[in-house]
Design a protein around this motif. Structure first.
Motif, mmCIF file in Angstrom:
data_model
loop_
_atom_site.group_PDB
_atom_site.id
_atom_site.type_symbol
_atom_site.label_atom_id
_atom_site.label_comp_id
_atom_site.label_asym_id
_atom_site.label_seq_id
_atom_site.Cartn_x
_atom_site.Cartn_y
_atom_site.Cartn_z
ATOM 1 N N PHE A 347 -21.199 -8.055 83.651
ATOM 2 C CA PHE A 347 -22.632 -7.772 83.620
ATOM 3 C C PHE A 347 -23.310 -8.540 84.748
ATOM 4 C CE2 PHE A 347 -20.987 -8.448 79.238
ATOM 5 C CZ PHE A 347 -20.967 -7.129 78.802
ATOM 6 N N THR A 348 -24.538 -8.141 85.050
ATOM 7 C CA THR A 348 -25.376 -8.947 85.934
ATOM 8 C C THR A 348 -26.391 -9.685 85.073
ATOM 9 O OG1 THR A 348 -27.057 -7.232 86.267
ATOM 10 C CG2 THR A 348 -25.133 -7.205 87.743
ATOM 11 N N LEU A 349 -26.946 -10.765 85.609
ATOM 12 C CA LEU A 349 -27.994 -11.468 84.863
ATOM 13 C C LEU A 349 -29.192 -10.556 84.621
ATOM 14 C CD1 LEU A 349 -28.029 -15.112 86.320
ATOM 15 C CD2 LEU A 349 -27.134 -14.316 84.122
ATOM 16 N N THR A 350 -29.463 -9.680 85.565
ATOM 17 C CA THR A 350 -30.571 -8.735 85.388
ATOM 18 C C THR A 350 -30.327 -7.845 84.176
ATOM 19 O OG1 THR A 350 -31.153 -8.714 87.744
ATOM 20 C CG2 THR A 350 -31.824 -6.811 86.424
ATOM 21 N N GLU A 351 -29.122 -7.309 84.055
ATOM 22 C CA GLU A 351 -28.804 -6.440 82.925
ATOM 23 C C GLU A 351 -28.894 -7.195 81.601
ATOM 24 O OE1 GLU A 351 -25.623 -3.274 84.831
ATOM 25 O OE2 GLU A 351 -24.933 -5.285 84.302
ATOM 26 N N LEU A 352 -28.367 -8.400 81.580
ATOM 27 C CA LEU A 352 -28.396 -9.195 80.354
ATOM 28 C C LEU A 352 -29.821 -9.564 79.964
ATOM 29 C CD1 LEU A 352 -25.323 -11.503 81.059
ATOM 30 C CD2 LEU A 352 -25.454 -9.655 79.371
ATOM 31 N N LEU A 353 -30.634 -9.882 80.951
ATOM 32 C CA LEU A 353 -32.025 -10.243 80.661
ATOM 33 C C LEU A 353 -32.854 -9.018 80.269
ATOM 34 C CD1 LEU A 353 -32.689 -12.978 83.378
ATOM 35 C CD2 LEU A 353 -32.644 -13.288 80.894
ATOM 36 N N ASP A 354 -32.487 -7.845 80.778
ATOM 37 C CA ASP A 354 -33.153 -6.625 80.303
ATOM 38 C C ASP A 354 -33.045 -6.548 78.787
ATOM 39 O OD1 ASP A 354 -33.814 -5.778 82.839
ATOM 40 O OD2 ASP A 354 -32.212 -4.294 82.985
ATOM 41 N N ASN A 355 -31.847 -6.782 78.283
ATOM 42 C CA ASN A 355 -31.599 -6.705 76.844
ATOM 43 C C ASN A 355 -32.379 -7.780 76.097
ATOM 44 O OD1 ASN A 355 -29.968 -5.664 74.499
ATOM 45 N ND2 ASN A 355 -29.235 -7.765 74.533
ATOM 46 N N VAL A 356 -32.368 -9.002 76.617
ATOM 47 C CA VAL A 356 -33.123 -10.094 75.986
ATOM 48 C C VAL A 356 -34.606 -9.780 75.981
ATOM 49 C CG1 VAL A 356 -33.787 -12.524 76.197
ATOM 50 C CG2 VAL A 356 -31.407 -11.849 76.566
ATOM 51 N N MET A 357 -35.098 -9.245 77.080
ATOM 52 C CA MET A 357 -36.531 -8.959 77.197
ATOM 53 C C MET A 357 -36.972 -7.892 76.210
ATOM 54 S SD MET A 357 -38.321 -10.765 79.378
ATOM 55 C CE MET A 357 -39.643 -9.790 80.084
ATOM 56 N N ILE A 358 -36.122 -6.926 75.919
ATOM 57 C CA ILE A 358 -36.493 -5.901 74.933
ATOM 58 C C ILE A 358 -36.785 -6.555 73.591
ATOM 59 C CG2 ILE A 358 -35.585 -3.965 73.586
ATOM 60 C CD1 ILE A 358 -34.279 -2.951 76.179
ATOM 61 N N TYR A 359 -36.003 -7.560 73.229
ATOM 62 C CA TYR A 359 -36.275 -8.305 71.995
ATOM 63 C C TYR A 359 -37.533 -9.162 72.129
ATOM 64 C CZ TYR A 359 -31.743 -7.181 69.859
ATOM 65 O OH TYR A 359 -30.678 -6.530 69.276
ATOM 66 N N TRP A 360 -37.700 -9.818 73.295
ATOM 67 C CA TRP A 360 -38.809 -10.759 73.440
ATOM 68 C C TRP A 360 -40.162 -10.056 73.495
ATOM 69 C CZ3 TRP A 360 -39.707 -15.624 72.560
ATOM 70 C CH2 TRP A 360 -40.931 -16.161 72.975
ATOM 71 N N VAL A 361 -40.292 -9.053 74.352
ATOM 72 C CA VAL A 361 -41.613 -8.442 74.561
ATOM 73 C C VAL A 361 -42.071 -7.652 73.346
ATOM 74 C CG1 VAL A 361 -41.332 -8.379 77.069
ATOM 75 C CG2 VAL A 361 -40.701 -6.361 75.695
ATOM 76 N N THR A 362 -41.133 -7.257 72.491
ATOM 77 C CA THR A 362 -41.502 -6.524 71.273
ATOM 78 C C THR A 362 -41.595 -7.440 70.055
ATOM 79 O OG1 THR A 362 -39.172 -6.024 70.807
ATOM 80 C CG2 THR A 362 -40.423 -4.395 72.098
ATOM 81 N N GLY A 363 -41.167 -8.690 70.206
ATOM 82 C CA GLY A 363 -41.191 -9.629 69.082
ATOM 83 C C GLY A 363 -40.343 -9.149 67.915
ATOM 84 N N SER A 364 -39.207 -8.527 68.209
ATOM 85 C CA SER A 364 -38.442 -7.837 67.166
ATOM 86 C C SER A 364 -37.202 -8.588 66.685
ATOM 87 C CB SER A 364 -38.019 -6.449 67.671
ATOM 88 O OG SER A 364 -37.188 -6.546 68.813
ATOM 89 N N ILE A 365 -37.012 -9.824 67.103
ATOM 90 C CA ILE A 365 -35.778 -10.501 66.718
ATOM 91 C C ILE A 365 -35.675 -10.676 65.200
ATOM 92 C CG2 ILE A 365 -36.719 -12.821 67.070
ATOM 93 C CD1 ILE A 365 -33.089 -11.607 67.654
ATOM 94 N N THR A 366 -36.763 -11.022 64.529
ATOM 95 C CA THR A 366 -36.693 -11.235 63.079
ATOM 96 C C THR A 366 -36.382 -9.946 62.347
ATOM 97 O OG1 THR A 366 -38.259 -13.072 63.210
ATOM 98 C CG2 THR A 366 -37.939 -12.073 61.053
ATOM 99 N N THR A 367 -37.074 -8.876 62.687
ATOM 100 C CA THR A 367 -36.821 -7.605 62.001
ATOM 101 C C THR A 367 -35.429 -7.071 62.311
ATOM 102 O OG1 THR A 367 -38.001 -6.473 63.803
ATOM 103 C CG2 THR A 367 -39.232 -6.919 61.777
ATOM 104 N N SER A 368 -34.893 -7.418 63.474
ATOM 105 C CA SER A 368 -33.540 -6.949 63.807
ATOM 106 C C SER A 368 -32.489 -7.655 62.960
ATOM 107 C CB SER A 368 -33.247 -7.154 65.297
ATOM 108 O OG SER A 368 -33.020 -8.520 65.612
ATOM 109 N N VAL A 369 -32.606 -8.970 62.801
ATOM 110 C CA VAL A 369 -31.559 -9.695 62.059
ATOM 111 C C VAL A 369 -31.672 -9.472 60.557
ATOM 112 C CG1 VAL A 369 -31.293 -11.434 63.854
ATOM 113 C CG2 VAL A 369 -32.884 -11.858 61.975
ATOM 114 N N ARG A 370 -32.795 -8.953 60.082
ATOM 115 C CA ARG A 370 -32.905 -8.635 58.648
ATOM 116 C C ARG A 370 -31.915 -7.554 58.230
ATOM 117 N NH1 ARG A 370 -39.510 -8.388 58.158
ATOM 118 N NH2 ARG A 370 -39.872 -10.647 57.934
ATOM 119 N N LEU A 371 -31.420 -6.775 59.180
ATOM 120 C CA LEU A 371 -30.441 -5.751 58.839
ATOM 121 C C LEU A 371 -29.205 -6.374 58.189
ATOM 122 C CD1 LEU A 371 -29.539 -2.808 58.876
ATOM 123 C CD2 LEU A 371 -28.794 -3.120 61.251
#
Length: 452
Positions: A347-371
């Protein structure tokens, strides 16, 4: 025969009958007692919900980005890693400084938005949830069979995992081409999370099936890994009439029978697995040790998802370390001995950070781990849906660095119509992200065998 001998014979007979009945019970596949209800997962009044399909564009408010940069600037010196620890204790803080510097000074979210928006995005409401999805149609459809394909990601992934695979899937091959639908799972990224308890992987399968029906696809192919693989299996179990076929890079089953056979295989491995793949599961002590090392996060998220969610929502650096570490050890467990975790080998750091940013900018980490909490709840486990057999034509791809390997003999307890299994020489947990060519080749080979 003496009275004592008769009593011994009676007791022995009862014991044999008990053992035989127990073994018979263990070997019997579970059954679905009744259909899952189509639960309304939010507090919204159904009469006030817009049921239409709306175009969507990723465009994060500038204040969110300013807050992120402020938090990155406040990053303080962290505890130094132990000598030669590399990634064996988790994310190496020496390398973390490189990630933060790149994130703050080179990574450009506005450019990444343009990249992410290259495919058509939409949002529609399904069972009270605003579900985000990409819908990509092939440009060439003449003289080819167009098949709808539902692509499902898992945790800690996102729709970003499929950007390498999508161009390959919408390019005709061997008389087939795919119309690709890539949703964000409920509570992940741009899809809304539930406000009620109970949305486990089986209930997500209901939501995903209803999304496809809403898009006009009564029958479709599904492909997934991680949670996406589990949900794909659940769709095959719950709604076989809606599937053309199921393709997964993480097929799994864990019934009492398969657990018992796995243990027996520790002594007689050839009863369970072919010799050439024996090293992928035995000695089981090594496999079990590896699973223990890599599953601590699972216990935490299955029991206290909101606690870890609070911590990760407060710190972008913490979120990046928590998520990106999985892209090291789940891609190749040997990479934990490298100072950079081998992260940029595939992977590139850009690709990995794209994925992290999707969680960060949407504030969705808590709702994701509730699964995890919802799927491992007593109520959900009692359904036993993951272990109910399915007759849907199925394909299971096996990458050598996947977290858990299950041989075909065990998978046959779940997949009664397993028409294709493929062992690849390389690749790990994030198959579509790591090895899109191999995965897509296998999907095309699978549908060709279906003769649809």
């Amino acid at each position: 025969m003496s009275l004592a001998s008769k009593l011994v014979l009676i007791i022995l007979s009862v014991f044999i009958v008990f053992v035989a009945y127990s073994i018979h019970s263990i070997l019997q596949p579970p059954k679905l007692d009744k259909p899952l209800p189509e639960t309304w997962w939010t507090d919204k009044d159904p009469k006030d919900v817009d049921e239409s399909i709306q175009q969507f564009s990723i465009n994060i408010d500038e204040t969110v980005l300013e807050d992120l940069y402020h938090r990155l600037d406040l990053f303080q010196e962290h505890t130094l890693p132990l000598q030669d620890a590399n990634f064996t204790y988790g994310f190496n803080t020496d390398y973390l400084y490189n990630v933060i510097d790149f994130w703050r000074n080179q990574y450009d979210w506005r450019q990444r938005e343009k990249f992410l928006n290259q495919y058509p995005h939409f949002i529609t409401n399904v069972q009270g949830l605003d579900i985000h999805f990409m819908h990509i149609k092939p440009k060439i459809t003449k003289n080819v069979k167009v098949l709808p394909l539902l692509l499902l990601h898992g945790w800690p992934g996102s729709i970003r995992e499929f950007y390498r695979a999508i161009p390959l899937l919408i390019t005709p091959r061997d008389g087939y081409v795919f119309e690709v639908i890539v949703p964000s799972l409920p509570g992940y990224g741009f899809s809304e999370g539930a406000t009620k308890k109970g949305l486990g992987s089986s209930q997500v399968a209901v939501v995903m099936k209803n999304l496809m029906l809403k898009l006009g696809f009564k029958k479709f192919v599904v492909q997934g890994g991680d949670w996406g693989g589990v949900i794909a299996q659940n769709i095959a179990t719950l709604f076989p009439e809606n599937l053309i076929g199921m393709h997964s890079n993480m097929c799994s089953i864990n019934t009492p029978a398969t657990f018992l056979l796995t243990l027996i295989g520790s002594v007689f491995p050839r009863l369970v697995v072919e010799k050439e793949y024996e090293h992928l599961i035995y000695p089981y002590s090594s496999t079990f040790k590896h699973l223990l090392e890599e599953s601590g996060y699972m216990h935490l998220q299955a029991t206290k998802p909101d606690t870890i969610g609070i911590a990760l929502r407060e710190s972008p650096v913490g979120l990046a370390a928590y998520i990106m570490e999985k892209f090291s050890t789940w891609t190749d467990k040997s990479w934990k001995h490298l100072p950079d975790g081998g992260l940029t080998r595939k992977f590139t750091l850009t690709e990995l950070l794209d994925n992290v940013m999707i969680y960060w900018v949407t504030g969705s980490i808590t709702t994701s781990v509730r699964l995890y909490a919802e799927t491992f709840s007593i109520a959900h486990l009692s359904l036993n849906i993951e272990n109910i057999p399915t007759n849907v034509p199925s394909a299971c791809v096996k990458f050598p660095n996947e977290l858990l390997y299950q041989p075909n003999y065990l998978l046959s307890f779940k997949f009664y119509n397993l028409i294709q299994t493929t062992h690849f020489p390389r690749g790990g947990h994030f198959a579509a992200f790591e090895e899109p060519d191999l995965l897509v080749d296998d999907v095309f080979l699978f549908v060709k065998k279906l003769n649809v």
